[in-house]
Design a protein around this motif. Sequence first.
Motif, mmCIF file in Angstrom:
data_model
loop_
_atom_site.group_PDB
_atom_site.id
_atom_site.type_symbol
_atom_site.label_atom_id
_atom_site.label_comp_id
_atom_site.label_asym_id
_atom_site.label_seq_id
_atom_site.Cartn_x
_atom_site.Cartn_y
_atom_site.Cartn_z
ATOM 1 N N SER A 55 0.837 -1.211 0.000
ATOM 2 C CA SER A 55 0.000 0.000 0.000
ATOM 3 C C SER A 55 0.863 1.249 0.000
ATOM 4 O O SER A 55 0.662 2.181 0.773
ATOM 5 N N THR A 78 2.229 6.268 1.722
ATOM 6 C CA THR A 78 1.256 5.199 1.915
ATOM 7 C C THR A 78 -0.076 5.648 1.328
ATOM 8 O O THR A 78 -0.360 6.846 1.243
ATOM 9 N N TYR A 79 -0.855 4.670 0.906
ATOM 10 C CA TYR A 79 -2.155 4.999 0.334
ATOM 11 C C TYR A 79 -3.183 3.946 0.694
ATOM 12 O O TYR A 79 -2.857 2.844 1.140
ATOM 13 N N GLU A 80 -4.434 4.329 0.502
ATOM 14 C CA GLU A 80 -5.573 3.437 0.720
ATOM 15 C C GLU A 80 -6.581 3.716 -0.389
ATOM 16 O O GLU A 80 -6.757 4.856 -0.804
#
Length: 124
Positions: A55, A78-80
Motif C-alpha cells: 500500500s 502510503t495509500y488506501e
Amino acid sequence: MLLAQSCNGDDDAQQNSEPTLNTTWSLINVSGGFAGVDDDFESGIITWHFNNEASEITVINNDTSNAIHSGYASGTYTYEVITTPNDTTLVIGNTDLKITTLTSSQLILDEGMISDGFQYTFSR
C-alpha cells in the motif's frame, strides 16, 4: 481471414484484462488549481509506482520545468483505496483523490475541489 481473426483475439484479451493501479504510471498532465494550471509533462519524467501489497506509492519527480504544480515530490507515500457504490477514492495522507478514470493505459485522479483542486492525468 486468419489475420483478421488473430487481431480480434488480441483486442478481446486487452478488453478483458482488469485495469489495476499496481504498476508504474507516468504523470503527463496536471490541470486545475486556483491559478488555472494546465501543464503537460513528457512521459517518464514524473512516475508513480503503486505497490498494492505494501500500500505504497513511490514517486519519482524529475521535473525541472517551470511548472506551477508537478504533483507530489519524490518519495514514498502510503495509500488506501476506498470504494463506495458512488465512486472510488485514493487516499494519500490527508488528500482524497477521486479515481475518475482507470483503464489499462490511463489513470485520472481528481482532488475534486471546485476552485483549487488539481486533476492528475497519467499514462502507462
